[in-house]
Design an enzyme around this catalytic site. Structure first.
Site, PDB file in Angstrom:
ATOM      1  N   TRP A 252       0.849  -1.205   0.000  1.00  0.00           N
ATOM      2  CA  TRP A 252       0.000   0.000   0.000  1.00  0.00           C
ATOM      3  C   TRP A 252       0.882   1.251   0.000  1.00  0.00           C
ATOM      4  O   TRP A 252       2.003   1.218   0.511  1.00  0.00           O
ATOM      5  CB  TRP A 252      -0.989   0.008   1.168  1.00  0.00           C
ATOM      6  CG  TRP A 252      -0.396   0.098   2.564  1.00  0.00           C
ATOM      7  CD1 TRP A 252      -0.172  -0.955   3.399  1.00  0.00           C
ATOM      8  CD2 TRP A 252       0.025   1.288   3.268  1.00  0.00           C
ATOM      9  NE1 TRP A 252       0.370  -0.489   4.587  1.00  0.00           N
ATOM     10  CE2 TRP A 252       0.498   0.877   4.538  1.00  0.00           C
ATOM     11  CE3 TRP A 252       0.048   2.652   2.968  1.00  0.00           C
ATOM     12  CZ2 TRP A 252       0.987   1.778   5.492  1.00  0.00           C
ATOM     13  CZ3 TRP A 252       0.540   3.547   3.915  1.00  0.00           C
ATOM     14  CH2 TRP A 252       1.002   3.107   5.165  1.00  0.00           C
TER      15      TRP A 252
ATOM     16  N   GLU B  46       6.778   9.143  13.919  1.00  0.00           N
ATOM     17  CA  GLU B  46       7.054   8.448  12.658  1.00  0.00           C
ATOM     18  C   GLU B  46       7.996   9.262  11.780  1.00  0.00           C
ATOM     19  O   GLU B  46       8.871   8.717  11.107  1.00  0.00           O
ATOM     20  CB  GLU B  46       5.755   8.174  11.885  1.00  0.00           C
ATOM     21  CG  GLU B  46       4.774   7.216  12.567  1.00  0.00           C
ATOM     22  CD  GLU B  46       5.205   5.747  12.488  1.00  0.00           C
ATOM     23  OE1 GLU B  46       6.194   5.451  11.798  1.00  0.00           O
ATOM     24  OE2 GLU B  46       4.543   4.914  13.126  1.00  0.00           O
TER      25      GLU B  46
ATOM     26  N   GLU C 195       8.660   1.897   6.683  1.00  0.00           N
ATOM     27  CA  GLU C 195       8.288   2.831   7.743  1.00  0.00           C
ATOM     28  C   GLU C 195       8.052   4.242   7.199  1.00  0.00           C
ATOM     29  O   GLU C 195       7.208   4.977   7.702  1.00  0.00           O
ATOM     30  CB  GLU C 195       9.397   2.881   8.806  1.00  0.00           C
ATOM     31  CG  GLU C 195       9.408   1.707   9.756  1.00  0.00           C
ATOM     32  CD  GLU C 195       8.269   1.761  10.760  1.00  0.00           C
ATOM     33  OE1 GLU C 195       7.693   2.851  10.969  1.00  0.00           O
ATOM     34  OE2 GLU C 195       7.943   0.708  11.325  1.00  0.00           O
TER      35      GLU C 195
ATOM     36  N   HIS D 146       4.605   5.656   6.725  1.00  0.00           N
ATOM     37  CA  HIS D 146       3.728   5.969   7.855  1.00  0.00           C
ATOM     38  C   HIS D 146       3.629   7.468   8.119  1.00  0.00           C
ATOM     39  O   HIS D 146       2.540   8.029   8.216  1.00  0.00           O
ATOM     40  CB  HIS D 146       4.206   5.247   9.127  1.00  0.00           C
ATOM     41  CG  HIS D 146       4.247   3.757   8.982  1.00  0.00           C
ATOM     42  ND1 HIS D 146       4.823   2.936   9.921  1.00  0.00           N
ATOM     43  CD2 HIS D 146       3.792   2.943   7.996  1.00  0.00           C
ATOM     44  CE1 HIS D 146       4.712   1.674   9.524  1.00  0.00           C
ATOM     45  NE2 HIS D 146       4.093   1.657   8.346  1.00  0.00           N
TER      46      HIS D 146
ATOM     47  N   GLU E  92       8.016  -1.677  18.270  1.00  0.00           N
ATOM     48  CA  GLU E  92       7.088  -2.002  17.174  1.00  0.00           C
ATOM     49  C   GLU E  92       5.750  -2.487  17.738  1.00  0.00           C
ATOM     50  O   GLU E  92       4.693  -2.216  17.166  1.00  0.00           O
ATOM     51  CB  GLU E  92       7.685  -3.069  16.250  1.00  0.00           C
ATOM     52  CG  GLU E  92       8.940  -2.633  15.499  1.00  0.00           C
ATOM     53  CD  GLU E  92       8.671  -1.718  14.310  1.00  0.00           C
ATOM     54  OE1 GLU E  92       7.526  -1.303  14.080  1.00  0.00           O
ATOM     55  OE2 GLU E  92       9.643  -1.411  13.606  1.00  0.00           O
TER      56      GLU E  92
ATOM     57  N   THR F 168       3.896   0.667  18.931  1.00  0.00           N
ATOM     58  CA  THR F 168       3.281   1.435  17.838  1.00  0.00           C
ATOM     59  C   THR F 168       2.115   0.648  17.233  1.00  0.00           C
ATOM     60  O   THR F 168       1.126   1.233  16.821  1.00  0.00           O
ATOM     61  CB  THR F 168       4.298   1.805  16.740  1.00  0.00           C
ATOM     62  OG1 THR F 168       5.023   0.634  16.361  1.00  0.00           O
ATOM     63  CG2 THR F 168       5.270   2.862  17.212  1.00  0.00           C
TER      64      THR F 168
ATOM     65  N   ASP G  24       1.435  -2.972   9.484  1.00  0.00           N
ATOM     66  CA  ASP G  24       2.881  -2.942   9.203  1.00  0.00           C
ATOM     67  C   ASP G  24       3.677  -3.124  10.491  1.00  0.00           C
ATOM     68  O   ASP G  24       4.644  -3.889  10.543  1.00  0.00           O
ATOM     69  CB  ASP G  24       3.304  -1.578   8.624  1.00  0.00           C
ATOM     70  CG  ASP G  24       3.031  -1.449   7.128  1.00  0.00           C
ATOM     71  OD1 ASP G  24       2.338  -2.306   6.561  1.00  0.00           O
ATOM     72  OD2 ASP G  24       3.516  -0.452   6.545  1.00  0.00           O
ATOM     73  N   GLU G  25       3.275  -2.387  11.519  1.00  0.00           N
ATOM     74  CA  GLU G  25       4.030  -2.416  12.788  1.00  0.00           C
ATOM     75  C   GLU G  25       4.025  -3.834  13.360  1.00  0.00           C
ATOM     76  O   GLU G  25       5.027  -4.280  13.928  1.00  0.00           O
ATOM     77  CB  GLU G  25       3.449  -1.443  13.818  1.00  0.00           C
ATOM     78  CG  GLU G  25       3.228  -0.009  13.341  1.00  0.00           C
ATOM     79  CD  GLU G  25       4.497   0.788  13.076  1.00  0.00           C
ATOM     80  OE1 GLU G  25       5.572   0.207  12.924  1.00  0.00           O
ATOM     81  OE2 GLU G  25       4.387   2.036  13.013  1.00  0.00           O
TER      82      GLU G  25
ATOM     83  N   HIS H 287       6.521  -5.907  11.551  1.00  0.00           N
ATOM     84  CA  HIS H 287       7.875  -5.525  11.997  1.00  0.00           C
ATOM     85  C   HIS H 287       8.165  -6.083  13.386  1.00  0.00           C
ATOM     86  O   HIS H 287       9.271  -6.552  13.653  1.00  0.00           O
ATOM     87  CB  HIS H 287       8.027  -4.002  12.017  1.00  0.00           C
ATOM     88  CG  HIS H 287       7.860  -3.370  10.662  1.00  0.00           C
ATOM     89  ND1 HIS H 287       7.691  -2.017  10.485  1.00  0.00           N
ATOM     90  CD2 HIS H 287       7.825  -3.909   9.420  1.00  0.00           C
ATOM     91  CE1 HIS H 287       7.576  -1.747   9.187  1.00  0.00           C
ATOM     92  NE2 HIS H 287       7.649  -2.886   8.520  1.00  0.00           N
TER      93      HIS H 287
END
Ligand SMILES: [Fe+2]
Ligand SMILES: [Fe+2]
Length: 326
Positions: free
Chosen positions: A33, A76, A113, A116, A166, A169, A198-199, A202
């Site tokens: 994305w 971020e 990252e 974000h 991570e 977040t 995503d976090e 990670h």
């Protein structure tokens, strides 16, 4: 006892698997994305209309929510600090590694990252609710100030930190997603949820790295874990300051706002720690030297101790007037 002479050897052993890690824990760039997927498209005729709708929906969100979303965005946006910090870890060598091994991981992770802050700050700009200059000044300060998270250049300590961070977040973006939904803002909710996803990937990656290190170098990994828990994980936003440049208690105000709306709480800190202890099966790890055995027992007892403290913490009820909010 570890069969490896030092951390650099352990890390290069792990790096042999790097292609597999990147494939498992990061998304291919072409199909990943991008911020524009979730934002009004300025090449389209209905752009201004969509911005109007976005601003209407933004009006429903409470004051503390803006404080938290802006603070999260600034955090971020300080990504250059995190990338340069990780690049400075022992066992990472940008010149010699030629984009392979840990350099490859850090670059690809940074590249994910970077979306974000881009997504959130574009949203904030369009929302009509944010003093973008004040926010940019805070961001510039945060990057210029840098940070010291107590890991030194030790990869073991750094991966404890990133495993924790991570998860933190993931939790906070997940909560801002569900609050946005509750306030009738599915568009913002989707943005925060995508970032949260995503976090989580990670977090899984960094937890995996630590698990692997536990197999190869258990005593040193345990000592590093205990040391980071003793020092407490400092949020990157800990070093925030506002437009007047004062080293104020801005982070406390930001953190109070997050606690008040339940986006990130002291209890979450304890829960993350418990999760790591379980995930790494810390209590089952054997073959430790004496110091590491003590460290294991210290870590295992820590969540219960912190939980008792968390119960006693009082959060101020009044919101602080942030320069960031228009
Ligand atoms: Fe992020
Ligand atoms: Fe992250």
């Amino acid at each position: 006892m570890s069969q490896f002479a030092n951390r650099v050897e352990v890390m290069s052993e792990l790096a042999k698997n790097m292609d597999a890690y990147v494939q498992e824990y990061l998304n291919p760039i072409e199909s990943n994305w991008q911020p524009s997927d979730m934002l009004p498209d300025s090449t389209q005729e209905n752009f201004l209309n969509e911005v109007k709708l976005l601003q209407e929906a933004a009006k429903e969100l409470p004051y503390d929510y803006w404080a938290v979303l802006i603070g999260d965005t600034i955090t971020e946006e300080a990504l250059p600090t995190y990338e340069s910090w990780l690049m400075a870890m022992d066992s990472v060598n940008q010149v010699e590694d030629q984009g392979q091994g840990w350099v490859q991981w850090i670059r690809s992770w940074t590249a994910e990252e970077n979306r974000h802050g881009n997504l959130l700050s574009t949203y904030l700009y369009l929302s009509g609710k944010v003093d973008m200059r004040a926010m940019a000044v805070s961001t510039q300060y945060l990057i210029a100030d840098g940070f010291d998270i107590g890991t030194s250049s030790d990869p073991y300590r750094n991966f404890v930190y990133t495993s924790f961070q991570e998860m933190a977040t993931n939790i906070s973006h997940r909560r801002t997603a569900s609050l946005a939904k509750q306030h009738g803002n599915p568009q913002l909710s989707r943005m925060c949820a995508q970032i949260a996803a995503d976090e989580l990937r990670h977090a899984k990656a960094y937890r995996r790295f630590v698990s692997e290190i536990f197999k190869l170098d258990p005593s040193e990994m345990m000592l590093a874990f205990a040391d980071m828990m003793k020092k407490k994980i400092v949020m990157p936003a800990h070093f925030l300051r506002e437009i007047n440049g004062q080293k104020s208690s801005l982070f406390e105000h930001f953190s109070d706002a997050a606690q008040r709306i339940g986006v990130y709480t002291t209890q979450d800190y304890v829960t993350i720690m418990q999760g790591l202890i379980q995930d790494w099966e810390v209590e089952k790890i054997t073959g430790l030297n004496d110091a590491a055995e003590k460290a294991r027992d210290y870590v295992a007892a820590l969540p219960a101790r912190l939980e008792r403290l968390a119960d006693r913490i009082k959060i101020p009820e009044l919101a602080y007037p942030f320069t960031w909010i228009a």
